[in-house]
Design a protein around this motif. Structure first.
Motif, PDB file in Angstrom:
ATOM      1  N   SER A 113     -21.279  13.821   1.467  1.00  0.00           N
ATOM      2  CA  SER A 113     -21.216  15.312   1.390  1.00  0.00           C
ATOM      3  C   SER A 113     -19.749  15.851   1.530  1.00  0.00           C
ATOM      4  O   SER A 113     -19.451  16.533   0.913  1.00  0.00           O
ATOM      5  CB  SER A 113     -22.113  15.675   2.372  1.00  0.00           C
ATOM      6  N   LYS A 114     -19.118  15.097   2.353  1.00  0.00           N
ATOM      7  CA  LYS A 114     -17.786  15.428   2.499  1.00  0.00           C
ATOM      8  C   LYS A 114     -16.692  15.405   1.288  1.00  0.00           C
ATOM      9  O   LYS A 114     -15.976  16.170   0.861  1.00  0.00           O
ATOM     10  CB  LYS A 114     -16.989  14.675   3.678  1.00  0.00           C
ATOM     11  N   ILE A 115     -16.846  14.189   0.504  1.00  0.00           N
ATOM     12  CA  ILE A 115     -16.439  13.988  -0.795  1.00  0.00           C
ATOM     13  C   ILE A 115     -16.737  15.029  -1.706  1.00  0.00           C
ATOM     14  O   ILE A 115     -15.903  15.503  -2.424  1.00  0.00           O
ATOM     15  CB  ILE A 115     -16.481  12.553  -1.213  1.00  0.00           C
ATOM     16  N   CYS A 116     -17.941  15.303  -1.900  1.00  0.00           N
ATOM     17  CA  CYS A 116     -18.308  16.252  -2.768  1.00  0.00           C
ATOM     18  C   CYS A 116     -17.895  17.512  -2.625  1.00  0.00           C
ATOM     19  O   CYS A 116     -17.411  18.299  -3.641  1.00  0.00           O
ATOM     20  CB  CYS A 116     -20.070  16.231  -2.680  1.00  0.00           C
ATOM     21  N   LYS A 117     -17.833  17.880  -1.134  1.00  0.00           N
ATOM     22  CA  LYS A 117     -17.121  19.295  -0.663  1.00  0.00           C
ATOM     23  C   LYS A 117     -15.758  19.452  -1.216  1.00  0.00           C
ATOM     24  O   LYS A 117     -15.207  20.248  -1.652  1.00  0.00           O
ATOM     25  CB  LYS A 117     -17.435  19.450   0.789  1.00  0.00           C
ATOM     26  N   LYS A 118     -14.943  18.086  -0.953  1.00  0.00           N
ATOM     27  CA  LYS A 118     -13.691  18.250  -1.370  1.00  0.00           C
ATOM     28  C   LYS A 118     -13.345  18.356  -3.098  1.00  0.00           C
ATOM     29  O   LYS A 118     -12.547  19.108  -3.504  1.00  0.00           O
ATOM     30  CB  LYS A 118     -13.064  16.659  -1.237  1.00  0.00           C
ATOM     31  N   ILE A 119     -14.324  17.745  -3.843  1.00  0.00           N
ATOM     32  CA  ILE A 119     -14.387  17.733  -5.341  1.00  0.00           C
ATOM     33  C   ILE A 119     -14.623  19.290  -5.521  1.00  0.00           C
ATOM     34  O   ILE A 119     -13.735  19.840  -6.512  1.00  0.00           O
ATOM     35  CB  ILE A 119     -15.411  16.857  -6.038  1.00  0.00           C
ATOM     36  N   HIS A 120     -15.280  19.649  -4.867  1.00  0.00           N
ATOM     37  CA  HIS A 120     -15.890  21.392  -5.010  1.00  0.00           C
ATOM     38  C   HIS A 120     -14.582  22.273  -4.842  1.00  0.00           C
ATOM     39  O   HIS A 120     -14.381  23.087  -5.754  1.00  0.00           O
ATOM     40  CB  HIS A 120     -17.047  21.577  -4.351  1.00  0.00           C
ATOM     41  N   GLU A 127     -19.448  22.259 -13.392  1.00  0.00           N
ATOM     42  CA  GLU A 127     -20.981  22.224 -12.949  1.00  0.00           C
ATOM     43  C   GLU A 127     -21.326  20.746 -12.487  1.00  0.00           C
ATOM     44  O   GLU A 127     -20.728  19.601 -13.151  1.00  0.00           O
ATOM     45  CB  GLU A 127     -21.991  22.558 -13.912  1.00  0.00           C
ATOM     46  N   THR A 128     -21.790  20.617 -11.405  1.00  0.00           N
ATOM     47  CA  THR A 128     -22.449  19.393 -10.927  1.00  0.00           C
ATOM     48  C   THR A 128     -23.947  19.321 -10.844  1.00  0.00           C
ATOM     49  O   THR A 128     -24.459  20.337 -10.487  1.00  0.00           O
ATOM     50  CB  THR A 128     -22.027  18.967  -9.529  1.00  0.00           C
ATOM     51  N   GLY A 129     -24.480  18.498 -11.643  1.00  0.00           N
ATOM     52  CA  GLY A 129     -26.080  18.456 -11.956  1.00  0.00           C
ATOM     53  C   GLY A 129     -26.417  16.972 -12.048  1.00  0.00           C
ATOM     54  O   GLY A 129     -25.680  16.037 -11.964  1.00  0.00           O
ATOM     55  N   ARG A 130     -27.642  16.812 -12.558  1.00  0.00           N
ATOM     56  CA  ARG A 130     -28.220  15.683 -12.755  1.00  0.00           C
ATOM     57  C   ARG A 130     -28.607  15.391 -14.207  1.00  0.00           C
ATOM     58  O   ARG A 130     -29.006  16.551 -14.901  1.00  0.00           O
ATOM     59  CB  ARG A 130     -29.492  15.378 -11.738  1.00  0.00           C
ATOM     60  N   THR A 131     -28.573  14.340 -14.576  1.00  0.00           N
ATOM     61  CA  THR A 131     -29.243  13.831 -15.848  1.00  0.00           C
ATOM     62  C   THR A 131     -30.386  13.017 -15.684  1.00  0.00           C
ATOM     63  O   THR A 131     -30.424  12.234 -14.473  1.00  0.00           O
ATOM     64  CB  THR A 131     -28.146  13.246 -16.936  1.00  0.00           C
ATOM     65  N   TYR A 132     -31.425  12.699 -16.602  1.00  0.00           N
ATOM     66  CA  TYR A 132     -32.624  11.925 -16.211  1.00  0.00           C
ATOM     67  C   TYR A 132     -32.794  10.901 -17.629  1.00  0.00           C
ATOM     68  O   TYR A 132     -32.682  11.442 -18.611  1.00  0.00           O
ATOM     69  CB  TYR A 132     -33.832  12.954 -16.053  1.00  0.00           C
ATOM     70  N   PHE A 133     -33.210   9.686 -17.178  1.00  0.00           N
ATOM     71  CA  PHE A 133     -33.474   8.890 -18.125  1.00  0.00           C
ATOM     72  C   PHE A 133     -34.690   7.914 -17.808  1.00  0.00           C
ATOM     73  O   PHE A 133     -34.748   7.505 -16.818  1.00  0.00           O
ATOM     74  CB  PHE A 133     -32.384   8.042 -18.319  1.00  0.00           C
TER      75      PHE A 133
END
Length: 818
Positions: free
Chosen positions: A501-508, A583-589
């Motif tokens: 979560s910390k890394i995602c916050k830094k990217i954001h 945007e950060t999001g999900r892809t589905y397979f």
């Protein structure tokens, strides 16, 4: 569900309890009582009377003067009903009596009245004015002598009809408590709450009732586990006795005839649905099977219902006769001519019964119980109870019972540790009290000592009790939540933010700091948007919507690029031409079949974005526009921030039709098996013209999941700044144009001692005049620094010679510029 206290009192003594007390304790234990309703006659001071004389009203053509005898005197009433005759016995209301208004349904009191100049000494009552239903089919005054024999004149009507006052509780069982959808189930709860004896034991057969006169079988073992049919002959269809009708009416069920009423009575009493077939319409055979494709069935309400593969049917060899556990069929219903009966009692599985009911769009009292879970071991006793009532109330003769399947469940034992009760609840409950509560709830004690006790779970609680914590919950709710002292946990733990979560916050924050705006787009896309932006997708791996509302929302996305480009297109069309979006999001397979533990779908967390226009928004000074190197710099900064600049390389990208073939690159993570983790580049000129962008647009999409896996979490260490100066040397050379910057950088880094190398950078690339075709000039600035001493010219020159020699050896046709 409505529960009659008069009926409930048959199984547990309620004489010392008030309705309010019962309702409160049931609600506190988890069975919510929504309403307490007092039932009884909806009229007062109504007596039986006989019509002695009917005369024409002198002032009205449609009114009569009716003289009635109430036993002790006669009265004259003005009446307009057309179904009255002399000699009939009818209900008579005198002045002061209370009846219902036929229009509003509200009760009112009769007052003296003159009708067309003639005084009416009361009124003759219809079933609507008395609040009685279905006592006669015709409209008009209720004719009592058609329904009852030996009626005494002047007798109170409630005595004749045997209407008694009762208290009805309207309860709302939760979805996991099918055992509470019966009189016996609620009685068991009250028995446990008030520690009273439960007066109930299931019926047991004293002899073998099996027969081969009828055959049953289960062809759908997923939908049905046990199926039985009781065979009865020579029964008589007639109204059920008043006590049964009274109890059914109190519980909100309309009385019809003795056969139907008995099945409903046992449904409410035992919580086990039953269904009665006219045996002569079945040809000696019934089976449980799934519906065939295109099969239909006409149910008891005369509606033809279409079935699906989810519909469980009860059928003869020729036709379907019932939707199992949901609704009976019209082609096998019991009517006034029925003499022989096939009485069904079965166990349909909760999940499949729910699907079956939904497949025909109908939910019944039976399906409401099956979908919560019927007690499989109570099915046969319920059948025997119904057959007993058929013998007593319909004059039937028992012809045997046929059954198939298994009506026993594997035993389930749970050990209860007494110390766990205090640990979970924070309060001390005596062990003997815990054993008493569980015993009253039907849990059989198998053994105990000072530390723990072992209990056998009863069949009617198999659905929701399977762990020690479930037993503790049962104890706490019966003991009383209000008796448990509130306490705080002994140990408290502060919430922690994960490294991910910390890394995602830094990217954001990095993207926000670079002037980007975050977008949120829908995960649902469609084939048209993929086609519009020339993005490929794998249809065999698409997670598709079963009932899409439009072509644009038929599947879950496999790439975020179409969504991002759609946002860019909308903004440019509305005049907003300077954009930086991410945007950060999900892809589905779909990667495999689904099972109970795995959906079969792989979700990838992705980072995508777009840049276009003059993002600095300069109004009077011309600013440089976004180009390929802008998006390249953004991606490289991300890799540097994550510490992956040496793990991820930029390589040539040729498989993205929506990107410019000469201005794009893909990201490859090095390892035993190099893995593509993303790409970036300029939108293809053909796509740009097609969408009428009028300016270059740059895209990137990165597999954030793989980057996060590769990030090495380490503690930041500080070191003091070097005291000795850095030395810089420039080196220019001519190389073939296919030689990359990364290749040269690696050679330079290998050629210098680790203790002296402080970095390098490319500051010039030239092709043109004085440079041979197929070659290019490159100039690097090389930085050297010794942290222990000042570098001498000799030491610097030694490192530069090492670089020249290795470049000459490693790169063919390389020549140095003077």
């Amino acid at each position: 569900m409505k529960i009659s206290l008069e009926w409930l009192n048959e199984y547990v003594d309620l004489s010392d309890l008030t309705p309010e007390q019962i309702a409160h304790e049931l609600t506190m234990s988890g069975l919510e009582v929504e309403e307490i309703e007092k039932t009884g006659p909806k009229f007062s001071n109504i007596r039986t009377a006989q019509i002695k004389l009917i005369e024409q009203h002198p002032n009205a053509d449609k009114l009569h003067l009716v003289t009635v005898d109430i036993g002790s005197e006669t009265k004259t009433v003005v009446c307009g009903a057309q179904n009255i005759e002399e000699g009939q016995i009818i209900p008579y209301a005198s002045v002061g009596s209370k009846v219902l208004d036929r229009k509003t349904g509200e009760q009112f009191e009769l007052t003296p009245a003159k009708i067309r100049g003639i005084e009416s000494q009361g009124m003759l009552c219809s079933q609507d004015e008395l609040g009685l239903e279905n006592m006669q089919e015709e409209d008009g005054i209720l004719i009592l002598n058609r329904l009852y024999k030996d009626i005494k004149l002047g007798e109170p009507l409630e005595k004749l009809l045997q209407i008694k006052e009762d208290i009805v509780l309207d309860v709302a069982p939760t979805a996991n408590r099918g055992d509470e959808m019966s009189i016996i189930g609620v009685a068991r709860e009250i028995s446990a709450i008030f520690n009273k004896k439960l007066n109930f034991s299931p019926l047991q057969s004293t002899r073998d009732n099996s027969t081969d006169k009828f055959k049953v079988e289960i062809l759908d073992t997923e939908g049905c586990k046990y199926y039985s049919v009781g065979l009865l002959n020579d029964l008589t269809i007639k109204p059920s006795p008043d006590w049964m009708q009274r109890r059914l009416t109190a519980c909100g069920v309309r009385a019809i005839n003795n056969v139907v009423d008995i099945t409903n009575y046992v449904l409410l009493e035992y919580g086990c649905p039953l269904h009665a077939f006219d045996r002569d319409k079945l040809n000696g055979y019934l089976c449980v099977r799934r519906a065939h494709e295109g099969e239909t069935i006409v149910t008891l309400d005369e509606i033809e219902r279409k079935t699906t593969s989810d519909t469980v049917l009860i059928a003869t060899k020729e036709k379907a006769v019932c939707v199992g556990g949901v609704f009976g069929g019209a082609n096998s219903e019991v009517d006034e001519n029925t003499k022989n009966l096939a009485l069904e009692a079965a166990y349909f599985t909760p999940a499949q019964n729910r699907r079956s009911a939904r497949s025909i769009g109908y939910r019944s009292e039976a399906s409401a119980r099956y979908e919560r879970g019927v007690d499989i071991e109570m099915v046969k006793p319920a059948l025997m109870r119904a057959m007993q009532l058929m013998v007593e109330l319909a004059g039937a003769k028992v012809d045997g019972i046929v059954e198939t399947g298994d009506n026993k469940l594997p035993e389930k034992d749970i050990t209860l540790r007494f110390a766990q009760i205090k640990r979970m609840l924070g309060s001390e409950i005596p062990s003997e009290k815990c054993i008493e509560i569980l015993g009253n709830l039907g849990f059989e004690l198998l053994g105990k000592n000072e530390i723990a006790a072992k209990f056998k779970v009863p069949s009617f609680r198999m659905v929701d009790v399977y762990r020690e914590i479930d037993l503790i919950e049962e104890i706490s709710r019966i003991y009383g939540y209000d008796k448990i002292d509130p306490t705080l946990p002994k140990n408290t733990q502060s919430p922690e933010i994960t490294e991910e979560s910390k890394i995602c916050k830094k990217i954001h924050n990095m993207f926000l700091g670079a002037g980007f705006y975050e977008t949120v787009t829908s995960s649902l896309v469609g084939a048209p948007v993929y086609k519009e932006f020339s993005v490929k997708y794998d249809d065999s791996k698409a997670v598709k919507v079963c009932n899409p509302q439009s072509e644009e929302h038929t599947m879950l996305r496999q790439s975020m690029i179409p969504s991002i480009l759609n946002v860019v297109k909308t903004n440019i069309a509305n005049g907003q031409k300077n954009l930086r979006l991410f945007e950060t999001g999900r892809t589905y397979f779909v990667e495999g079949p689904a099972d109970e533990k795995n959906t079969g779908v792989t979700e990838k967390r992705m980072l995508a974005g777009a840049l276009t226009g003059d993002v600095s928004c300069g109004s009077w000074i011309k600013k440089p526009e976004t180009d390929f190197y802008t998006v390249k710099g953004i991606v490289e900064n991300l890799l540097i921030m994550l510490g992956l600049e040496n793990r991820v390389q930029l390589r040539e990208c040729k498989d993205k039709e929506f990107l410019h073939p000469g201005k794009c690159a893909k990201l490859v993570m090095l390892g035993k098996q190099p893995l593509e983790v993303g790409f970036f580049g300029e939108v293809h000129p053909l796509l740009k013209d097609k969408e009428k962008f009028q300016q270059n647009v740059y895209l990137f999409e990165i597999d954030l999941e793989e980057l996060l896996k590769a990030v090495h979490i380490s503690t930041v260490k500080y070191k003091k700044l070097p005291q000795f100066p850095e030395v810089q040397r420039d080196l220019a050379f001519i190389v073939p144009e296919n030689v990359s910057c990364d290749e040269i950088s690696r050679i330079i880094k290998k050629s210098v001692k680790n203790t002296l190398f402080n970095g390098e950078e490319l500051f010039d690339v030239y092709q043109g005049e004085h440079i041979e075709n197929g070659f290019k000039s490159m100039a690097f600035r090389i930085k050297l620094q010794d942290k222990e001493a000042t570098l001498t010219d000799e030491a610097v020159e030694e490192q530069m010679n090492s670089i020249r020699n290795n470049l000459k050896k490693s790169v063919a046709n390389l020549s140095f510029r003077e």
